[in-house]
Scaffold this motif. Structure first.
Motif, short mmCIF file in Angstrom:
data_model
loop_
_atom_site.label_atom_id
_atom_site.label_comp_id
_atom_site.label_asym_id
_atom_site.label_seq_id
_atom_site.Cartn_x
_atom_site.Cartn_y
_atom_site.Cartn_z
N ARG A 10 8.00 -0.93 -6.71
CA ARG A 10 6.75 -0.30 -6.31
C ARG A 10 6.49 0.99 -7.10
O ARG A 10 5.35 1.32 -7.41
N ALA A 67 -3.36 1.22 -3.99
CA ALA A 67 -3.59 1.07 -2.55
C ALA A 67 -2.51 0.20 -1.91
O ALA A 67 -2.05 0.49 -0.80
N LEU A 68 -2.09 -0.83 -2.62
CA LEU A 68 -1.05 -1.71 -2.10
C LEU A 68 0.30 -1.01 -2.02
O LEU A 68 1.08 -1.25 -1.09
N LEU A 71 -0.08 1.34 1.07
CA LEU A 71 -0.40 0.70 2.34
C LEU A 71 0.71 0.74 3.38
O LEU A 71 0.47 1.08 4.54
N PRO A 72 1.97 0.43 3.04
CA PRO A 72 3.01 0.48 4.08
C PRO A 72 3.23 1.87 4.66
O PRO A 72 3.60 2.01 5.82
N TYR A 73 2.98 2.89 3.87
CA TYR A 73 3.16 4.25 4.35
C TYR A 73 2.00 4.69 5.23
O TYR A 73 2.17 5.51 6.13
N ALA A 74 0.84 4.12 5.01
CA ALA A 74 -0.31 4.42 5.85
C ALA A 74 -0.24 3.68 7.18
O ALA A 74 -0.76 4.14 8.19
N ALA A 75 0.43 2.52 7.18
CA ALA A 75 0.49 1.70 8.40
C ALA A 75 1.57 2.16 9.37
O ALA A 75 1.60 1.71 10.51
N VAL A 80 3.42 -4.73 7.07
CA VAL A 80 2.08 -5.05 6.60
C VAL A 80 2.12 -6.40 5.88
O VAL A 80 2.96 -6.61 5.00
N LEU A 82 0.13 -7.72 3.72
CA LEU A 82 -0.23 -7.70 2.30
C LEU A 82 0.88 -7.16 1.41
O LEU A 82 0.83 -7.34 0.20
N ASP A 83 1.85 -6.50 1.97
CA ASP A 83 2.92 -5.89 1.19
C ASP A 83 3.97 -6.95 0.83
O ASP A 83 5.08 -6.97 1.35
N SER A 87 1.22 -10.57 -3.57
CA SER A 87 0.04 -9.71 -3.71
C SER A 87 0.07 -8.95 -5.03
O SER A 87 -0.94 -8.88 -5.74
#
Length: 147
Positions: A10, A67-68, A71-75, A80, A82-83, A87
């Protein structure tokens, strides 16, 4: 501090996406500029003169990769859907296809007949950034599954 580490795949994807974002504002193609000839025509990913939608797609892919990654840090602590490596892989393929379309589109335009890719750092940096994203997708696929 978030409990999950970023991971090398990542981090590599984020690095590639940042390279593509920087490349989007650099000249993708430069034509002309001879001392007794035409003035310099420079096109970047957003240039209306060259009218290339493939370069815009490459820019959007880079934003989607960032964004991908975030995303896991925002969720929070919830996984998630999509992670997934798929993807990242689909975004890499989409970016590479759009990049190929952009290169072919620029190369076939009549007003860019004096095409000199050696004066186009944006093209080279975008290509390298997309290759880094593709490599990151492969690395993410090889990492242990996130929980």
């Amino acid at each position: 501090m978030h409990r999950r580490p970023l991971g090398s795949g990542r981090a590599l994807a984020a690095l590639g996406a940042l390279a593509v974002l920087v490349a989007s504002v650099l000249p993708w193609y430069t034509a002309g500029g001879d001392p007794a000839g035409l003035p310099v025509i420079a096109c970047n990913a957003f240039s209306g003169l060259c009218g290339n939608s493939g370069a815009i797609v490459v820019f959007v892919v880079a934003l989607a990769v960032l964004a991908l990654v975030a995303l896991p840090y925002a969720a929070g602590d919830k996984p998630v859907a999509l992670d997934r490596p798929l993807s990242f892989g689909l975004l890499a393929v989409l970016g590479l296809l759009a990049f190929g379309y952009a290169v072919l589109s620029f190369a076939t335009q009549a007003e860019l007949a004096g095409l000199r890719p050696d004066r186009a750092p944006g093209t080279w940096l975008a290509g390298i950034g997309l290759i880094i994203i593709a490599r990151a997708a492969w690395t993410i696929g090889r990492e242990p599954a996130r929980r």
